[in-house]
Design a protein around this motif. Structure first.
Motif, short mmCIF file in Angstrom:
data_model
loop_
_atom_site.label_atom_id
_atom_site.label_comp_id
_atom_site.label_asym_id
_atom_site.label_seq_id
_atom_site.Cartn_x
_atom_site.Cartn_y
_atom_site.Cartn_z
N ASP A 195 0.83 -1.21 0.00
CA ASP A 195 0.00 0.00 0.00
C ASP A 195 0.87 1.26 0.00
N SER A 196 1.91 1.25 0.81
CA SER A 196 2.81 2.42 0.88
C SER A 196 3.53 2.63 -0.44
N LEU A 197 3.95 1.55 -1.07
CA LEU A 197 4.63 1.65 -2.36
C LEU A 197 3.69 2.20 -3.43
N GLU A 198 2.45 1.74 -3.43
CA GLU A 198 1.49 2.24 -4.41
C GLU A 198 1.26 3.74 -4.23
N LYS A 199 1.16 4.18 -2.99
CA LYS A 199 0.86 5.58 -2.70
C LYS A 199 2.08 6.48 -2.89
N ASP A 200 3.20 6.12 -2.25
CA ASP A 200 4.36 7.01 -2.18
C ASP A 200 5.54 6.57 -3.03
N GLY A 201 5.54 5.30 -3.45
CA GLY A 201 6.70 4.78 -4.17
C GLY A 201 7.82 4.34 -3.26
N VAL A 202 7.60 4.40 -1.95
CA VAL A 202 8.63 4.01 -0.99
C VAL A 202 7.95 3.46 0.26
N TYR A 203 8.62 2.48 0.89
CA TYR A 203 8.14 1.92 2.14
C TYR A 203 9.31 1.84 3.11
N LEU A 204 9.15 2.46 4.28
CA LEU A 204 10.16 2.40 5.33
C LEU A 204 9.75 1.37 6.37
N GLY A 205 10.70 0.76 7.02
CA GLY A 205 10.33 -0.11 8.12
C GLY A 205 10.85 -1.53 8.03
N GLU A 237 11.79 0.66 -2.50
CA GLU A 237 11.51 1.83 -3.34
C GLU A 237 11.26 1.42 -4.78
N ASP A 238 10.23 2.01 -5.36
CA ASP A 238 10.04 1.93 -6.80
C ASP A 238 11.05 2.90 -7.41
N VAL A 239 12.03 2.37 -8.15
CA VAL A 239 13.13 3.23 -8.60
C VAL A 239 12.73 4.13 -9.77
N PHE A 240 11.44 4.11 -10.14
CA PHE A 240 10.94 5.09 -11.08
C PHE A 240 10.71 6.42 -10.36
N CYS A 241 10.74 6.40 -9.01
CA CYS A 241 10.76 7.63 -8.23
C CYS A 241 12.08 8.36 -8.50
N PHE A 242 12.04 9.68 -8.46
CA PHE A 242 13.28 10.43 -8.46
C PHE A 242 13.98 10.19 -7.12
N HIS A 243 15.27 9.90 -7.19
CA HIS A 243 16.03 9.61 -5.98
C HIS A 243 17.50 9.92 -6.22
N LYS A 244 18.26 9.95 -5.15
CA LYS A 244 19.69 10.22 -5.26
C LYS A 244 20.40 9.74 -3.99
#
Length: 304
Positions: free
Chosen positions: A64-74, A258-265
């Motif tokens: 659910d977190s990945l679908e919403k934000d593209g990242v999941y912590l924890g 993380e969905d790496v289609f997110c912008f990240h660095k």
């Protein structure tokens, strides 16, 4: 200069022509939806979650977190697995700036840099999933596989692991491109999921990962049509909102997906070196994001 930038793409196309199709159209979400429709009648593999190393991990919360934000912590790897990977990192050669001829133990870093004549930005390990049982165990963990399968929409494919240091560099400026320190998104498949694990304590001064929440779902057309996947930070923060920029810190053993289609660095470490493990799952395997190298090619730059 142009030849050096285009040659890696030529090699990828020659090795797998389908990669070029994915690279050109995979950035459009409608294409991913179309691809997944082909798999809607296939039954994803069921995983026995009782044998996961992540006892408290809730798969559906992660998806659910990945679908919403593209990242999941924890995520949190057990201490025994953390110690096994650290032992592997301390007793096997890493390779300065990914140069197959510059292998050295982490404890020999200063000596290797002195011999090299200039600082290394990073140190890469190779063949990690084959040589380190703990990394292989994580790559086949049933909960990680279940998260990846549910998020990607079909039974997932493990495409590789990456274990690497980013070093503190005080004597010179970082080449930001060498260590992925500019905001960018990755296009390894129509959809990709990567698990990251900090193997050293990471705070604001030791190279935290930064991503922009929600950027996996919404991109300007100029971002999508450009072959350049790096974008200026100020422009991205203006478009997505500074509040969606997430700096990820955590103690050794902490992990996130993380969905790496997110912008990240990545960010430059200032106080201490950072050791990071990445494990990636795709819909298909195009031979990218793998650390497999013929051992014959790997050489130490220091005498034993």
């Amino acid at each position: 200069m142009i030849h050096s930038k285009l040659y890696p793409y030529y090699v990828k196309v020659k090795t797998n022509p389908l990669w070029l199709v994915m690279f050109l159209i995979g950035r459009f979400r409608i294409v991913y939806s179309f691809i997944i429709s082909f798999y809607k009648n296939s039954k994803p593999k069921n995983y026995d979650l009782r044998f996961s190393s992540f006892v408290d991990l809730k798969v559906d919360d992660a998806v659910d977190s990945l679908e919403k934000d593209g990242v999941y912590l924890g995520l949190q790897i057990p201490k025994s697995i953390l110690q096994e990977i650290l032992s592997f990192a301390n007793t096997n050669n890493c390779y300065g700036d990914a140069d197959y001829m510059c292998g050295f133990l982490y404890s020999e870093k200063d000596k290797a840099i002195k011999q090299h004549g200039k600082p290394f930005i990073r140190g890469e390990y190779y063949n990690t999933a084959m040589l380190c049982p703990a990394i292989k165990k994580l790559a086949s963990d049933p909960k990680l596989l279940d998260i990846a399968t549910k998020y990607l929409g079909k039974t997932t494919v493990f495409t590789g692991s990456r274990l690497h240091w980013i070093f503190v560099v005080k004597e010179a400026r970082y080449d930001l491109n060498k260590a992925a320190m500019n905001f960018h998104y990755d296009l390894n498949d129509y959809r990709s999921l990567r698990f990251f694990f900090y193997l050293t304590d990471v705070d604001l001064l030791s190279g935290p990962h930064v991503c922009i929440r929600g950027s996996h779902k919404r991109k300007k057309l100029t971002y999508l049509f450009s072959l350049i996947r790096r974008q200026p930070e100020a422009e991205l923060l203006d478009y997505y909102g500074a509040e969606n920029s997430l700096t990820v810190c955590g103690a050794a053993g902490f992990g996130f997906a993380e969905d790496v289609f997110c912008f990240h660095k990545a960010t430059p470490p200032i106080s201490k070196d950072r050791l990071l493990l990445q494990i990636q799952f795709n819909l298909h395997n195009y031979g990218e994001q793998t650390d497999i190298v013929d051992p014959i090619l790997l050489k130490r730059c220091l005498s034993s």
